[in-house]
Write an enzyme that holds these catalytic residues in place. Structure first.
Site, PDB file in Angstrom:
ATOM      1  N   ASP A 155       0.801  -1.234   0.000  1.00 56.05           N
ATOM      2  CA  ASP A 155       0.000   0.000   0.000  1.00 56.05           C
ATOM      3  C   ASP A 155       0.835   1.286   0.000  1.00 56.05           C
ATOM      4  OD1 ASP A 155       0.744  -0.935   2.564  1.00 56.05           O
ATOM      5  OD2 ASP A 155      -0.860   0.158   3.570  1.00 56.05           O
ATOM      6  N   GLU A 205      -0.705  -2.356   5.111  1.00 57.12           N
ATOM      7  CA  GLU A 205       0.247  -2.377   6.223  1.00 57.12           C
ATOM      8  C   GLU A 205       0.159  -1.089   7.029  1.00 57.12           C
ATOM      9  OE1 GLU A 205       3.302  -1.833   8.861  1.00 57.12           O
ATOM     10  OE2 GLU A 205       3.254  -0.581   7.079  1.00 57.12           O
TER      11      GLU A 205
HETATM   12 ZN   LIG Z   1       6.438   0.738   5.346  1.00 58.01          ZN
HETATM   13 ZN   LIG Z   2       5.140   3.306   6.458  1.00 59.01          ZN
END
Ligand SMILES: [Zn+2]
Ligand SMILES: [Zn+2]
Length: 435
Positions: free
Chosen positions: A103, A169
């Site tokens: 991401d 994440e």
């Molecule tokens: Zn990262």
């Molecule tokens: Zn990051």
């Protein structure tokens, strides 16, 4: 298969026929180098097409397309936008998972590069620019590179590899699940059951060619929390006729500072307690009815973390009581400690040194940042390390931090990533065979 790959394939077949698996490094080196320019191009594509957490639609589609080209059968829409592919080696052996997070972030890219991101996305209802300001584009490209190398030598691999391309994440949008935690919940480490997992993070503050790592806790547990204080609203000129949540909050914030300074055994591990947001009141002459604060607790030791959480609750409740207010403390999601299994670390450290060169592998202090790779490591032994991303000639102090508009990591960083992940996988499998 490209002609160069065909040649290397025959070379690899003869190499493996003549020697034991101990000699895989030169082959990994050659295969990785042969695809470097292809991987750099892919990295640029992912960079230009950065997408936000749980919205990595184009990203996931391209990952699946590239894996399919390699003859793999990717599973899509894992934990919303994740992609997982399994490569069964030609020989029996353990299952190794390799993870890349995919991401981007709501950051407006300022880098003057032809492949700068111009993407837009929606974050908490707002239109925002999107950039790979944490370098996850390099993680995707590196793992695709590893998939490329590994499919070339498939027949000689003594085990199975699970390629995990993980969304979100940086954290799922409010009200959504996502990331490693959801992947684990959906069973990504099962069927086939993973024996060990490896992951890396590119670092804009480490020179290209270097690796930074440590055994045990490498990144902190992060516990986000919210404190709500309920007072009694009154005129600012007559505080005795109400209950002031602002004064209560001020006392709470000050008392909280003693949790780290007085209750934590700081020689053991670091703890950080931060209030990052406080909301209350509207005018100078109104004492408001309520107030809320948001904070984060970072810990590198689980017992210390539990003690800090208990003390935080005690402080919040006691300070509310002496002020005649009511307060609630709510923990709102938590990342575990990113914990490098000491046995796995000892076993794999020589691979890092062999691949990067002994002089290029550094043992670092723990970091109070957090990483959801920790959810995988809670289930199976895992090793997580940092990979240098600063271009030659740039000083570490001149390179922009992660999550900022000028963040930049150099293309030349990825080759070592491909080699290291490949060698970790093969060395791990080999060691299991020797046991
Ligand atoms: Zn990262
Ligand atoms: Zn990051």
């Amino acid at each position: 298969m490209k002609p160069t790959h065909l040649f290397l394939f025959f070379l690899s077949a003869s190499l493996f026929a003549q020697h034991s698996f101990a000699q895989h490094e030169p082959l990994v080196d050659r295969l990785a180098s042969s695809i470097e320019s292809e991987i750099i191009e892919l990295r640029h594509w992912f960079h230009q097409n950065a997408e936000l957490s749980n919205r990595e639609f184009k990203t996931a589609a391209r990952i699946a397309e590239e894996l399919t080209k390699l003859g793999l059968e990717p599973e899509i829409e894992v934990a919303h936008t994740g992609v997982v592919a399994v490569l069964e080696g030609g020989l029996p052996g353990p299952v190794v998972a390799l993870r890349a997070d995919i991401d981007g972030l709501p950051v407006n890219e300022r880098c003057n590069i032809p492949w700068a991101s111009r993407m837009m996305g929606t974050y908490n209802g707002d239109k925002v620019p999107v950039m790979h300001a944490c370098g996850h584009d390099t993680h995707i490209a590196i793992l695709l590179g590893v998939a490329n190398v590994m499919t070339e030598i498939r027949e000689q691999i003594p085990g199975t590899i699970k390629f995990i391309f993980q969304p979100a994440e940086e954290g799922a949008p409010a009200g959504e699940e996502g990331g490693a935690e959801l992947m684990v919940k959906e069973g990504v480490l099962k069927d086939p059951d993973v024996d060990a997992i490896f992951g890396l993070h590119i670092a804009s503050y480490i020179p290209v060619g270097q690796i930074a790592v440590r055994s045990g806790s490498i990144m902190a547990a992060a516990d986000a929390f919210r404190i709500d204080i309920q007072g009694v609203q009154t005129h600012g000129s007559t505080p005795w006729s109400g209950v002031d949540p602002i004064v209560t909050a001020a006392q709470m914030i000050n008392s909280m500072q003693t949790i780290v300074s007085r209750n934590m055994e700081l020689t053991k591990a670091a703890t950080v307690l931060t209030i990052g947001s406080i909301h209350g009141g509207i005018r100078s002459n109104i004492i408001p009815e309520k107030l809320y604060m948001l904070g984060t607790l970072r810990s590198l030791d689980n017992d210390m973390k539990e003690l800090a959480k208990t003390r935080l609750r005690e402080v919040v409740e006691a300070i509310a009581k002496v002020n005649g207010a009511e307060a609630t403390l709510e923990f709102q999601g938590s990342y575990p400690i990113t914990f490098n299994d000491p046995a796995l670390f000892d076993q794999m450290f020589p691979t890092l040194e062999k691949t990067a060169g002994e002089e290029n592998v550094f043992i670092i202090p723990s970091i109070t940042g957090a990483e959801d790779f920790s959810f995988f490591q809670e289930q199976v032994p895992g090793l997580y390390f940092f990979l240098g991303g600063i271009a030659e000639g740039t000083k570490p102090e001149d390179s922009a931090p992660h999550h900022t508009p000028d963040f930049f990591v150099d293309d030349s960083s990825m080759l070592l990533g491909i080699k290291t992940m490949s060698n970790l996988t093969l060395d791990y499998m080999k060691s299991q065979h020797n046991e």
